[in-house]
Motif scaffolding. Structure first.
Motif, PDB file in Angstrom:
ATOM      1  N   GLY A   1      -2.726  -4.659   2.107  1.00 30.38           N
ATOM      2  CA  GLY A   1      -3.043  -3.555   0.951  1.00 30.38           C
ATOM      3  C   GLY A   1      -3.981  -4.360  -0.058  1.00 30.38           C
ATOM      4  O   GLY A   1      -5.074  -3.654  -0.252  1.00 30.38           O
TER       5      GLY A   1
ATOM      6  N   GLN B   1      -6.660  -0.425   7.609  1.00 29.12           N
ATOM      7  CA  GLN B   1      -5.837  -0.004   6.391  1.00 29.12           C
ATOM      8  C   GLN B   1      -6.945   0.608   5.196  1.00 29.12           C
ATOM      9  O   GLN B   1      -6.577   1.656   4.651  1.00 29.12           O
ATOM     10  N   ARG B   2      -7.973   0.142   5.007  1.00 25.17           N
ATOM     11  CA  ARG B   2      -8.955   0.437   4.111  1.00 25.17           C
ATOM     12  C   ARG B   2      -9.443   1.879   4.226  1.00 25.17           C
ATOM     13  O   ARG B   2      -9.401   2.783   3.468  1.00 25.17           O
TER      14      ARG B   2
ATOM     15  N   HIS C   1      -1.356   6.212  -1.396  1.00 27.50           N
ATOM     16  CA  HIS C   1      -0.227   5.277  -2.006  1.00 27.50           C
ATOM     17  C   HIS C   1       0.789   4.942  -0.989  1.00 27.50           C
ATOM     18  O   HIS C   1       1.328   3.749  -0.743  1.00 27.50           O
TER      19      HIS C   1
ATOM     20  N   ALA D   1       1.794  -3.805   5.401  1.00 24.89           N
ATOM     21  CA  ALA D   1       0.985  -2.994   4.495  1.00 24.89           C
ATOM     22  C   ALA D   1       1.052  -3.723   3.260  1.00 24.89           C
ATOM     23  O   ALA D   1      -0.091  -3.698   2.409  1.00 24.89           O
ATOM     24  N   ARG D   2       2.182  -4.019   2.519  1.00 20.12           N
ATOM     25  CA  ARG D   2       2.165  -4.802   1.428  1.00 20.12           C
ATOM     26  C   ARG D   2       1.120  -6.124   1.344  1.00 20.12           C
ATOM     27  O   ARG D   2       0.943  -6.661   0.245  1.00 20.12           O
TER      28      ARG D   2
ATOM     29  N   VAL E   1      -6.899   4.883   4.054  1.00 20.15           N
ATOM     30  CA  VAL E   1      -6.666   5.246   2.622  1.00 20.15           C
ATOM     31  C   VAL E   1      -7.779   5.969   2.233  1.00 20.15           C
ATOM     32  O   VAL E   1      -7.770   7.046   1.598  1.00 20.15           O
TER      33      VAL E   1
ATOM     34  N   LEU F   1      -0.772   2.367   1.420  1.00 18.69           N
ATOM     35  CA  LEU F   1      -0.836   0.992   0.733  1.00 18.69           C
ATOM     36  C   LEU F   1       0.644   0.438   0.837  1.00 18.69           C
ATOM     37  O   LEU F   1       0.866  -0.900   0.738  1.00 18.69           O
ATOM     38  N   ARG F   2       1.637   1.297   0.422  1.00 19.95           N
ATOM     39  CA  ARG F   2       2.908   0.696   0.373  1.00 19.95           C
ATOM     40  C   ARG F   2       4.001   1.731   0.829  1.00 19.95           C
ATOM     41  O   ARG F   2       4.744   2.380   0.261  1.00 19.95           O
TER      42      ARG F   2
END
Length: 307
Positions: free
Chosen positions: A216, A35-36, A194, A212-213, A39, A197-198
């Motif tokens: 994140g 996830q990092r 964004h 994700a929440r 983004v 991340l959400r």
């Protein structure tokens, strides 16, 4: 192109059972690192434009993200035939991702070597960073050296030059400092970061939204301040600290491979299948490690399309 029955039948792939890559890319922390990295991908203007124009993360976010994470794990752990065929397929897909980057009005191509280098370094560094922060801790000097050497091998599957991949953390820092002046964000890049991340909207499943929440804030907590500020997703130091303890506990609770597979299955089912295939694979026909060049000669092509 995933087939559990033939996942690792020809050989041990590019790294093998004793590799650092197998250890880090199959650890629960790899999900946070992934996830990092997706983004951070948006700081490259060409990649941000490609993601926005293709629209996959918005039309089918779970499938798009799951397939990408499964790709990285497959390259790290599958046999050379599976890995090279999948990488050639992805290169063909990326070759069609071309268009006009709106900030510079220049043509972009997803297979551009500099963009591919950014994807590669941020991906491998993110997985290492999250393993250090939320997993067992920093690697030994020797294991870190091996990890980046293995990263250069994996880079042979992309259009970037493996010689440009850092050899240690000092070279990683130097790379970030070198490219930092050219990183930027646009309205579409900010939307993508964004959203990752959400995730919201009807196209994102409840499982993906929840995952994700939860993940994140842990991913953001590992980023330097300048990245957080540039992306507009900074968070308080208190939240950083508050999120680290439960994240470490959750990682520790899912250390067993079968548990890790079950934890990620609801929001990343293909990756869960890949991890299961990796865990259950027996000894291959040739219990050896091969190079991407040998694998490409046997099973792939020499086509390196930039777009």
């Amino acid at each position: 192109m995933f087939n559990a029955a033939t996942y690792r039948t020809t050989d041990y792939g590019f790294f093998g059972p004793d590799s650092v890559s197998w250890k880090l890319w199959t650890a629960p922390t790899a999900v946070i690192g992934f996830q990092r990295s997706v983004v951070l991908e948006h700081f490259d203007a060409s990649l941000a434009a490609a993601v926005a124009d293709m629209g996959g993360i918005y039309s089918d976010p779970q499938q798009r993200l799951d397939a990408t994470l499964a790709y990285f794990v497959t390259v790290a752990t599958a046999d050379s035939k599976t890995a090279i065929e999948l990488s050639e397929h992805l290169m063909d897909v990326h070759a069609r991702a071309t268009g006009i980057e709106p900030i510079s009005s220049r043509r972009y191509a997803a297979n551009n070597p500099s963009s591919q280098l950014w994807i590669h370094i941020t991906g491998w560094h993110s997985v290492l960073k999250c393993y250090e922060v939320y997993g067992p801790g920093p690697l030994s000097v020797e294991d870190e050296r091996r990890y980046w050497a293995e990263s250069r091998i994996a880079a042979e599957l992309q259009t970037c030059d493996p010689a440009d991949v850092p050899r240690d953390r000092d070279e990683v820092r130097a790379y970030y400092e070198r490219v930092r002046p050219g990183l930027c964000v646009s309205e579409r890049a900010l939307r993508g970061m964004h959203y990752l991340l959400r995730p919201d909207g009807d196209r994102a499943s409840l499982q993906l939204k929840a995952a994700a929440r939860l993940i994140g804030p842990a991913a953001v907590a590992t980023l330097p301040a300048w990245m957080r500020e540039l992306g507009g997703f900074d968070q308080s130091a208190l939240l950083d600290v508050a999120w680290k303890v439960p994240t470490r506990l959750a990682v520790r609770a899912s250390q067993q491979p079968w548990m890790s597979e079950k934890v990620i299955a609801p929001f990343s089912p293909l990756t869960s299948q890949v991890l299961r295939a990796h865990r259950r694979a027996g000894e291959p026909v040739a219990p050896e490690v091969v190079t991407p060049a040998d694998a490409r000669e046997r099973y792939g092509s020499v086509n390196r399309r930039v777009g």
